[in-house]
Design a protein around this motif. Structure first.
Motif, PDB file in Angstrom:
ATOM      1  N   UNK A  78     -11.970  98.606  74.557  1.00  0.00           N
ATOM      2  CA  UNK A  78     -12.283  99.897  75.178  1.00  0.00           C
ATOM      3  C   UNK A  78     -12.360  99.809  76.705  1.00  0.00           C
ATOM      4  N   UNK A  79     -12.382  98.605  77.260  1.00  0.00           N
ATOM      5  CA  UNK A  79     -12.447  98.451  78.718  1.00  0.00           C
ATOM      6  C   UNK A  79     -11.131  98.821  79.398  1.00  0.00           C
ATOM      7  N   UNK A  80     -10.033  98.783  78.661  1.00  0.00           N
ATOM      8  CA  UNK A  80      -8.686  99.082  79.136  1.00  0.00           C
ATOM      9  C   UNK A  80      -8.128  97.999  80.058  1.00  0.00           C
ATOM     10  N   UNK A  81      -8.958  97.331  80.802  1.00  0.00           N
ATOM     11  CA  UNK A  81      -8.565  96.262  81.720  1.00  0.00           C
ATOM     12  C   UNK A  81      -9.770  95.856  82.537  1.00  0.00           C
ATOM     13  N   UNK A  82      -9.664  94.754  83.276  1.00  0.00           N
ATOM     14  CA  UNK A  82     -10.788  94.279  84.076  1.00  0.00           C
ATOM     15  C   UNK A  82     -11.833  93.618  83.196  1.00  0.00           C
ATOM     16  N   UNK A  83     -13.031  93.439  83.760  1.00  0.00           N
ATOM     17  CA  UNK A  83     -14.112  92.794  83.016  1.00  0.00           C
ATOM     18  C   UNK A  83     -15.438  93.504  83.260  1.00  0.00           C
ATOM     19  N   UNK A  84     -16.361  93.285  82.334  1.00  0.00           N
ATOM     20  CA  UNK A  84     -17.755  93.684  82.495  1.00  0.00           C
ATOM     21  C   UNK A  84     -18.562  92.410  82.297  1.00  0.00           C
ATOM     22  N   UNK A  85     -19.416  92.085  83.256  1.00  0.00           N
ATOM     23  CA  UNK A  85     -20.184  90.853  83.234  1.00  0.00           C
ATOM     24  C   UNK A  85     -21.665  91.176  83.151  1.00  0.00           C
ATOM     25  N   UNK A  86     -22.348  90.542  82.202  1.00  0.00           N
ATOM     26  CA  UNK A  86     -23.790  90.738  82.071  1.00  0.00           C
ATOM     27  C   UNK A  86     -24.486  89.390  82.225  1.00  0.00           C
ATOM     28  N   UNK A  98     -24.215  84.025  80.726  1.00  0.00           N
ATOM     29  CA  UNK A  98     -23.529  85.273  81.056  1.00  0.00           C
ATOM     30  C   UNK A  98     -22.613  85.680  79.911  1.00  0.00           C
ATOM     31  N   UNK A  99     -22.537  86.991  79.697  1.00  0.00           N
ATOM     32  CA  UNK A  99     -21.575  87.542  78.742  1.00  0.00           C
ATOM     33  C   UNK A  99     -20.505  88.253  79.537  1.00  0.00           C
ATOM     34  N   UNK A 100     -19.264  87.899  79.260  1.00  0.00           N
ATOM     35  CA  UNK A 100     -18.141  88.549  79.921  1.00  0.00           C
ATOM     36  C   UNK A 100     -17.357  89.307  78.862  1.00  0.00           C
ATOM     37  N   UNK A 101     -17.276  90.607  79.040  1.00  0.00           N
ATOM     38  CA  UNK A 101     -16.508  91.460  78.150  1.00  0.00           C
ATOM     39  C   UNK A 101     -15.145  91.669  78.787  1.00  0.00           C
ATOM     40  N   UNK A 102     -14.101  91.393  78.035  1.00  0.00           N
ATOM     41  CA  UNK A 102     -12.743  91.560  78.543  1.00  0.00           C
ATOM     42  C   UNK A 102     -11.841  92.062  77.424  1.00  0.00           C
ATOM     43  N   UNK A 103     -10.644  92.488  77.789  1.00  0.00           N
ATOM     44  CA  UNK A 103      -9.718  93.021  76.789  1.00  0.00           C
ATOM     45  C   UNK A 103      -8.982  91.912  76.048  1.00  0.00           C
ATOM     46  N   UNK A 104      -9.040  90.691  76.588  1.00  0.00           N
ATOM     47  CA  UNK A 104      -8.388  89.536  75.957  1.00  0.00           C
ATOM     48  C   UNK A 104      -9.223  88.285  76.233  1.00  0.00           C
ATOM     49  N   UNK A 105      -8.993  87.214  75.486  1.00  0.00           N
ATOM     50  CA  UNK A 105      -9.754  85.980  75.747  1.00  0.00           C
ATOM     51  C   UNK A 105      -9.479  85.449  77.158  1.00  0.00           C
ATOM     52  N   UNK A 106     -10.526  84.960  77.809  1.00  0.00           N
ATOM     53  CA  UNK A 106     -10.394  84.418  79.156  1.00  0.00           C
ATOM     54  C   UNK A 106      -9.857  82.990  79.102  1.00  0.00           C
ATOM     55  N   UNK A 107      -9.045  82.623  80.092  1.00  0.00           N
ATOM     56  CA  UNK A 107      -8.583  81.241  80.207  1.00  0.00           C
ATOM     57  C   UNK A 107      -9.702  80.425  80.864  1.00  0.00           C
ATOM     58  N   UNK A 108      -9.578  79.113  80.810  1.00  0.00           N
ATOM     59  CA  UNK A 108     -10.573  78.245  81.439  1.00  0.00           C
ATOM     60  C   UNK A 108     -10.623  78.465  82.948  1.00  0.00           C
ATOM     61  N   UNK A 128     -30.414  90.862  82.907  1.00  0.00           N
ATOM     62  CA  UNK A 128     -30.431  92.328  82.862  1.00  0.00           C
ATOM     63  C   UNK A 128     -29.544  92.951  83.950  1.00  0.00           C
ATOM     64  N   UNK A 129     -28.730  92.131  84.607  1.00  0.00           N
ATOM     65  CA  UNK A 129     -27.811  92.637  85.635  1.00  0.00           C
ATOM     66  C   UNK A 129     -26.415  92.787  85.039  1.00  0.00           C
ATOM     67  N   UNK A 130     -25.760  93.893  85.372  1.00  0.00           N
ATOM     68  CA  UNK A 130     -24.406  94.152  84.877  1.00  0.00           C
ATOM     69  C   UNK A 130     -23.486  94.413  86.066  1.00  0.00           C
ATOM     70  N   UNK A 131     -22.361  93.698  86.075  1.00  0.00           N
ATOM     71  CA  UNK A 131     -21.321  93.895  87.072  1.00  0.00           C
ATOM     72  C   UNK A 131     -20.116  94.432  86.299  1.00  0.00           C
ATOM     73  N   UNK A 132     -19.719  95.656  86.609  1.00  0.00           N
ATOM     74  CA  UNK A 132     -18.670  96.303  85.824  1.00  0.00           C
ATOM     75  C   UNK A 132     -17.476  96.640  86.706  1.00  0.00           C
ATOM     76  N   UNK A 133     -16.400  95.901  86.510  1.00  0.00           N
ATOM     77  CA  UNK A 133     -15.162  96.207  87.239  1.00  0.00           C
ATOM     78  C   UNK A 133     -14.042  96.532  86.247  1.00  0.00           C
ATOM     79  N   UNK A 182     -14.168 102.410  86.119  1.00  0.00           N
ATOM     80  CA  UNK A 182     -13.595 103.010  87.333  1.00  0.00           C
ATOM     81  C   UNK A 182     -13.113 104.430  87.059  1.00  0.00           C
ATOM     82  N   UNK A 183     -12.506 104.635  85.884  1.00  0.00           N
ATOM     83  CA  UNK A 183     -12.072 105.982  85.510  1.00  0.00           C
ATOM     84  C   UNK A 183     -13.261 106.929  85.343  1.00  0.00           C
ATOM     85  N   UNK A 184     -14.341 106.430  84.751  1.00  0.00           N
ATOM     86  CA  UNK A 184     -15.551 107.246  84.594  1.00  0.00           C
ATOM     87  C   UNK A 184     -16.126 107.644  85.953  1.00  0.00           C
ATOM     88  N   UNK A 185     -16.143 106.693  86.908  1.00  0.00           N
ATOM     89  CA  UNK A 185     -16.656 106.995  88.249  1.00  0.00           C
ATOM     90  C   UNK A 185     -15.761 108.022  88.952  1.00  0.00           C
TER      91      UNK A 185
END
Length: 178
Positions: free
Chosen positions: A147-155, A109-119, A158-163, A168-171
Motif C-alpha cells: 500500500x506504500x506504492x513506493x519509498x519506505x516508512x521507518x519506525x 527499527x521496522x522498515x516498511x517497503x514495497x519489496x524486500x530490502x537488499x543488504x 515511537x518515532x516514524x519517518x515516512x517517505x 506524499x500523495x496524502x500530503x
C-alpha cells in the motif's frame, strides 16, 4: 519497558553476567528465540507453571528444550522455574534486549517497503537514521507493505519517518484541498 520490577531485576542480573563473561550477543540471540517460543506456545508456559509437575521434571524439560542455548539462558530459565516466575520470561527477554541495545548503541527499527530490502539498502538506512535517534546502528526488521506504492516508512521506537509515495500523495491531497 516492562511494568514488572522482578522482570527488570532478573534482566539486569542476567545482563551483568553476560557482560562479565563476554557473552552478551550470544545470550541476546538465545533470549530472542526463547521469547518467540514462549509467545507462540502458551501451553509450554502453562506446563512449566503447573503444580502437577515436580521442579526437577520442569528443569529437565527446560534442559531438553533449550539445551543448545547459552548456559546462562538455561540457568535463568531454571531459576525462574524454582522461583515460580516462569510467566515473566517474555518480559525478562524484552528487558534484556533493551539493556543490550543501550549498551551496544543499537536501536530496533521496522522498515516498511514495497519489496524486500537488499543488504546495501539496510546498511544505508541504518547509517542515515541511527544518528537521528542517538544510536550507532539500527537492527532492521523489514516488512512488506504494497500500500506504500513506493519509498519506505521507518519506525524506531515511537518515532516514524515516512517517505512513502502514499504519504506524499496524502500530503499533496491535503494541501490541494485546504
Amino acid at each position: 519497558m516492562s511494568q514488572s520490577t522482578a522482570a527488570q531485576r532478573y534482566a539486569l542480573a542476567l545482563f551483568q553476567l553476560a557482560q562479565q563473561h563476554n557473552q552478551l550477543t550470544s545470550v541476546e540471540e538465545d533470549l530472542r528465540e526463547v521469547k518467540v517460543v514462549f509467545k507462540e506456545n502458551n501451553d509450554l508456559q502453562a506446563l512449566l507453571a503447573s503444580p502437577k509437575l515436580s521442579l526437577e521434571r520442569k528443569k529437565e524439560l527446560i534442559r531438553e528444550l533449550f539445551g543448545k542455548a547459552n548456559p546462562l539462558v538455561v540457568n535463568i530459565l531454571q531459576l525462574l522455574v524454582d522461583r515460580k516466575r516462569i510467566n515473566e520470561t517474555v518480559e525478562i527477554a524484552t528487558e534484556f534486549e533493551a539493556l543490550s541495545n543501550d549498551a551496544q548503541g543499537i536501536a530496533d527499527a521496522k522498515v516498511y517497503s514495497t519489496r524486500p530490502l537488499t543488504d546495501d539498502e539496510r546498511a544505508e538506512i541504518s547509517s542515515a537514521f541511527a544518528h537521528k535517534v542517538g544510536k550507532q546502528t539500527l537492527r532492521i526488521e523489514n516488512e512488506i507493505d504494497p500500500s506504500l506504492l513506493g519509498g519506505i516508512r521507518l519506525q524506531i521506537g515511537n518515532r516514524i519517518f515516512d517517505s512513502s509515495v502514499s504519504a506524499k500523495l496524502d500530503r499533496l491531497k491535503t494541501q490541494l484541498l485546504s
